[in-house]
Design a protein around this motif. Structure first.
Motif, PDB file in Angstrom:
ATOM      1  N   LEU B 204       1.027  -0.991   0.215  1.00 26.82           N
ATOM      2  CA  LEU B 204       0.186   0.225   0.024  1.00 26.82           C
ATOM      3  C   LEU B 204       1.075   1.469  -0.273  1.00 26.82           C
ATOM      4  CD1 LEU B 204      -3.088  -1.248   2.416  1.00 26.82           C
ATOM      5  CD2 LEU B 204      -2.788  -0.391  -0.319  1.00 26.82           C
ATOM      6  N   LEU B 205       2.256   1.208   0.411  1.00 22.58           N
ATOM      7  CA  LEU B 205       2.215   2.153   0.598  1.00 22.58           C
ATOM      8  C   LEU B 205       3.987   2.599  -0.532  1.00 22.58           C
ATOM      9  CD1 LEU B 205       3.066   2.498   4.595  1.00 22.58           C
ATOM     10  CD2 LEU B 205       1.862   3.520   3.433  1.00 22.58           C
ATOM     11  N   THR B 206       4.268   1.944  -0.378  1.00 22.96           N
ATOM     12  CA  THR B 206       5.317   1.771  -1.950  1.00 22.96           C
ATOM     13  C   THR B 206       5.096   2.743  -2.898  1.00 22.96           C
ATOM     14  OG1 THR B 206       5.456  -0.916  -1.451  1.00 22.96           O
ATOM     15  CG2 THR B 206       6.809   0.313  -3.616  1.00 22.96           C
ATOM     16  N   PRO B 207       4.002   2.756  -3.757  1.00 21.36           N
ATOM     17  CA  PRO B 207       3.981   4.310  -4.883  1.00 21.36           C
ATOM     18  C   PRO B 207       3.700   5.339  -3.897  1.00 21.36           C
ATOM     19  CG  PRO B 207       1.716   1.903  -4.810  1.00 21.36           C
ATOM     20  CD  PRO B 207       2.862   2.313  -3.788  1.00 21.36           C
ATOM     21  N   ALA B 208       3.389   5.552  -2.799  1.00 23.74           N
ATOM     22  CA  ALA B 208       3.632   6.796  -1.748  1.00 23.74           C
ATOM     23  C   ALA B 208       4.737   7.628  -1.974  1.00 23.74           C
ATOM     24  CB  ALA B 208       2.537   6.701  -1.150  1.00 23.74           C
ATOM     25  N   PHE B 209       5.856   6.154  -1.304  1.00 26.66           N
ATOM     26  CA  PHE B 209       7.174   5.778  -1.046  1.00 26.66           C
ATOM     27  C   PHE B 209       7.868   7.058  -2.012  1.00 26.66           C
ATOM     28  CE2 PHE B 209      11.065   4.204  -0.378  1.00 26.66           C
ATOM     29  CZ  PHE B 209      11.443   5.333   1.169  1.00 26.66           C
ATOM     30  N   LEU B 210       7.721   5.766  -3.029  1.00 22.79           N
ATOM     31  CA  LEU B 210       8.269   6.268  -4.113  1.00 22.79           C
ATOM     32  C   LEU B 210       7.857   7.752  -4.717  1.00 22.79           C
ATOM     33  CD1 LEU B 210       8.840   2.492  -5.984  1.00 22.79           C
ATOM     34  CD2 LEU B 210      10.492   3.980  -4.688  1.00 22.79           C
ATOM     35  N   GLY B 211       6.759   7.804  -5.226  1.00 26.73           N
ATOM     36  CA  GLY B 211       6.308   9.011  -5.361  1.00 26.73           C
ATOM     37  C   GLY B 211       6.627  10.443  -4.715  1.00 26.73           C
ATOM     38  N   ALA B 212       7.064  10.491  -3.004  1.00 24.70           N
ATOM     39  CA  ALA B 212       7.511  11.179  -2.514  1.00 24.70           C
ATOM     40  C   ALA B 212       9.182  11.378  -2.839  1.00 24.70           C
ATOM     41  CB  ALA B 212       7.159  11.113  -1.222  1.00 24.70           C
ATOM     42  N   THR B 213       9.357  10.219  -3.235  1.00 22.33           N
ATOM     43  CA  THR B 213      11.252   9.816  -2.896  1.00 22.33           C
ATOM     44  C   THR B 213      11.188  11.122  -4.328  1.00 22.33           C
ATOM     45  OG1 THR B 213      11.457   7.761  -2.145  1.00 22.33           O
ATOM     46  CG2 THR B 213      13.218   8.678  -3.224  1.00 22.33           C
ATOM     47  N   LEU B 214      10.431  10.319  -5.647  1.00 17.55           N
ATOM     48  CA  LEU B 214      10.658  11.600  -7.033  1.00 17.55           C
ATOM     49  C   LEU B 214       9.989  13.170  -6.334  1.00 17.55           C
ATOM     50  CD1 LEU B 214       9.105   9.414  -9.426  1.00 17.55           C
ATOM     51  CD2 LEU B 214      11.531  10.174  -9.076  1.00 17.55           C
ATOM     52  N   LEU B 215       9.443  12.953  -5.739  1.00 16.47           N
ATOM     53  CA  LEU B 215       9.565  14.485  -5.767  1.00 16.47           C
ATOM     54  C   LEU B 215      10.408  15.102  -4.507  1.00 16.47           C
ATOM     55  CD1 LEU B 215       6.810  17.298  -5.757  1.00 16.47           C
ATOM     56  CD2 LEU B 215       6.875  16.287  -3.182  1.00 16.47           C
ATOM     57  N   LEU B 216      11.105  14.558  -4.006  1.00 14.12           N
ATOM     58  CA  LEU B 216      12.296  15.543  -3.027  1.00 14.12           C
ATOM     59  C   LEU B 216      13.235  15.079  -3.805  1.00 14.12           C
ATOM     60  CD1 LEU B 216      11.050  14.561  -0.320  1.00 14.12           C
ATOM     61  CD2 LEU B 216      12.550  13.218   0.284  1.00 14.12           C
ATOM     62  N   PHE B 217      13.234  14.085  -4.912  1.00 17.63           N
ATOM     63  CA  PHE B 217      14.438  14.395  -6.322  1.00 17.63           C
ATOM     64  C   PHE B 217      14.427  15.301  -7.021  1.00 17.63           C
ATOM     65  CE2 PHE B 217      16.425  14.008  -9.926  1.00 17.63           C
ATOM     66  CZ  PHE B 217      17.428  12.470 -10.251  1.00 17.63           C
ATOM     67  N   ALA B 218      13.047  16.165  -7.149  1.00 15.77           N
ATOM     68  CA  ALA B 218      12.606  16.921  -8.384  1.00 15.77           C
ATOM     69  C   ALA B 218      13.459  18.403  -7.096  1.00 15.77           C
ATOM     70  CB  ALA B 218      11.961  16.837  -9.241  1.00 15.77           C
TER      71      ALA B 218
END
Lengths: 372, 288
Positions: B204-218
């Motif tokens: 459940l959390l993986t997509p949200a976690f990866l999405g947040a990581t990409l946001l941090l990347f940007a």
């Protein structure tokens, strides 16, 4: 989130230019038109007429003149008091390139810079933006330090020097800086691929390391050694970092490295005798200056040999005015201020435009590798 | 009341006839004007200019500079810094967010963390660099070591200062979205804690976690002032080199080169944000 800072900046510039375009440009009276093209005070009707026209304009736009740099704060105040002209000082910490960019982007508006104080690399490639003008002390300026038609004229300069906190004792050679006690201590004034003073800092090290003005490679190698020894500070030196003690050893022009300039009393200056590297800045008038008479009067003031004229004021700021040799012979120099300049022995080297370009090209390919 | 009366007594068509109705899209004009002036126009200028040379002619080889080893170096530097600071920030931020979320939802600790994160996520630039300089700079109050000047590890540590709080802010809703009932259901079915996390929580959390990581990347990609104030005698990342190309006074200023670099960044952000949008769509299914 954000496309990029560049993109945001571009948008801002577009708006700023649009806004500037809306503001009124100064009205062109007949006297303005005459001064726009005058190549000397005499050619425009004499000094008196120039002063009258400049006072009528009432304003002068200058750019990238830090108040603590070469006494500019005082120079501006003196000029304002003497002629009753308001000086608008824009972007005091800008670079020479930003000055030229402002001339282009604000062209035709009342905000455009009237006069520029730029490094030679920038002056030489932008002469099409400048108006030729010969100040009344033209003959006191050495021929090698001015364009023959006066589109640019060197104004003041100095020698590249190592300023350092006296807690290190006395430095007698650049190699001393590789010692253990200089851990993290040695800083440049900016990125040498961007800032002229930093480029000359590396070139000075090159000369001291047996290089010539035609090759900056030895200087890059010296800073590589400095980095290997853990002595190179990645923090760019400013007055604040010197005061805070973050950058206790700084490569910079001697007039920016004086105790009076950095505001630190236990500060010493060292110019290696085998590496005396000189550099001068140059004045130029925007050919579309919104205040053409005030611009020319400013130049007359800067090159004036009077006790409270620009040449002596620069000297009081620790810079070496271009008319210094002439003023020493005719006795108009402020001798006390001249005596305070750091002692320099050896033959000064000045970079030719080609040498400066070659150095920059070499740095753009090698600096990151040496320091990264 | 009068309005209600008019609508009810059937006067509506007449009213519309007297005053031409305003189309619904008019309300979006300010938004699109804003986006147009501050996002689309500058992006267009960057793309347009990156295809021109300094004399104004068309010059497609400008873009080919993106493949040169030097430019590659700046992009590699940017990617390294973004990867380290976003991975580190995401991992630590997620743990912190979970710790806070599993506490009292109305407690003082949670309120404190959320407001502190809100403030610290915006704490960057010269102020942040200066704060670190004073504390652990060459003559800092706490430390005099020099490892933190090593790129990219040292600067990543500083970036963590705003990356972790940002992660807390963007990841907290996902953790809050984990319903207590799911936990209870899995326990009723005899699942261990590990099994719950392995088969329910993590997917459940993986997509949200990866999405947040990409946001941090940007977020790290566009940060410029912090690193520029921390160490600017050399360009490590793309925005620093763009700055050099715009302001160099030693003859290396080249606006078109800066535009080419900016174009490269626009492409990078586009890729990252597309990934973010896709993951966000997947994550959103569970957050209703």
């Amino acid at each position: 989130m954000k496309a990029s800072h560049k993109a945001a900046l571009a948008g801002f510039v577009v708006l700023a230019v649009a806004a500037a375009g809306c503001s009124s440009s100064s009205g062109g009276s007949s006297s303005d038109a005459k001064w726009k093209t005058a190549t000397s005070a005499a050619g425009g009707g004499g000094m008196k007429a120039l002063i009258t026209a400049a006072k009528k304009e009432g304003t002068l736009n200058v750019i990238a003149l830090p108040p603590t740099w070469a006494n500019y704060g005082n120079i501006i105040k003196t000029f304002e008091a003497k002629y009753g002209i308001t000086v608008n000082s824009a972007l005091p910490d800008g670079t020479s390139q930003q000055e030229v960019d402002a001339v282009k982007s604000e062209n035709g508006t009342a905000k455009a810079p009237d006069v520029l104080d730029v490094g030679m690399a920038v002056a030489l490639v932008n002469t099409n933006l400048f108006a030729p003008y010969q100040v009344s002390t033209w003959s006191a300026i050495p021929a090698s330090q001015k364009a023959t038609n006066g589109v640019w004229v060197q104004d003041y300069g100095g020698y590249m020097a190592v300023g350092y906190s006296s807690k290190f004792g006395t430095i007698t050679s650049l190699n001393d800086l590789l010692g253990k006690k200089f851990h993290n201590a040695v800083a440049l004034n900016g990125n040498p691929t961007s800032a002229n003073a930093a480029l000359n800092g590396v070139m000075m090290a090159s000369l001291a390391e047996g290089g010539s003005a035609s090759s900056i490679a030895n200087g890059v190698a010296f800073f590589h050694k400095l980095k290997q020894a853990g002595n190179f500070s990645p923090v760019s030196a400013t007055g604040a970092t010197i005061k805070a003690g973050t950058t206790p050893v700084v490569f910079n022009w001697d007039y920016l490295n004086l105790p009076s300039y950095v505001g630190v009393s236990n500060w010493k200056v060292f110019v290696p005798s085998n590496a005396v590297l000189g550099g001068y800045y140059a004045q130029a008038i925007n050919k579309n200056a919104p205040h053409p008479a005030a611009a020319r009067l400013w130049e007359e003031f800067l090159y004036s040999q009077a006790a409270a004229g620009g040449q002596n004021l620069w000297l009081e700021g620790g810079a070496r005015p271009v008319e210094q040799p002439a003023m020493q012979s005719n006795g108009t120099i402020n001798a006390a201020a001249a005596a305070k300049l750091p002692a320099v022995t050896g033959t000064p080297v000045f970079l030719s435009p080609t040498q400066a370009t070659n150095a920059a090209t070499y740095l753009s390919a090698n600096w990151a590798k040496a320091i990264g | 009341m009068a309005v209600a009366a008019t609508t009810q007594d059937g006067a509506r068509p007449a009213r519309a006839g007297r005053r031409p109705s305003v189309p619904g899209w008019v309300g979006t004009v300010p938004f699109f004007a804003y986006v147009g002036v501050f996002l689309l126009l500058p992006t267009g200028i960057v793309i347009w200019d990156s295809l021109r040379n300094t004399t104004g002619g068309w010059y497609l080889t400008s873009v080919s500079q993106l493949a040169s080893p030097q430019v590659r170096g700046y992009f590699i530097g940017s990617v390294k810094l973004c990867l380290i600071s976003s991975a580190g920030g995401a991992a630590l931020g997620a743990i912190l967010a979970y710790a806070v979320a599993s506490g009292n939802p109305d407690g003082a600790v949670r309120r404190l963390y959320i407001s502190a994160s809100g403030v610290l996520a915006q704490f960057g630039g010269v102020t942040l660099a200066f704060a670190f300089l004073v504390l652990i700079g060459p003559i800092g109050l706490l430390l005099h070591a020099s490892w933190y000047f090593d790129f990219p590890w040292g600067i990543s540590l500083i970036y963590a200062y705003f990356q972790i709080p940002l992660m807390v802010l963007v990841f907290m809703p996902a953790i809050d979205g984990l319903k207590v009932q799911w936990r209870e259901a899995s326990e009723n079915l005899g699942a261990s804690t590990w099994q719950y996390w392995r088969y329910v929580g993590a997917p459940l959390l993986t997509p949200a976690f990866l999405g947040a990581t990409l946001l941090l990347f940007a977020n790290a990609l566009s940060a410029f002032a912090t690193i520029q104030a921390w160490e600017n005698q050399i360009a490590y990342i793309v925005p620093q080199q763009i700055s050099t190309s715009l302001s160099s006074e030693v003859g290396l200023a080249n606006v078109n080169y800066a535009d080419v670099l900016a174009l490269g960044m626009v492409i990078m952000v586009a890729i990252v944000m597309t990934g973010y949008a896709l993951l966000q769509r997947r994550a959103a299914r569970w957050l209703r």
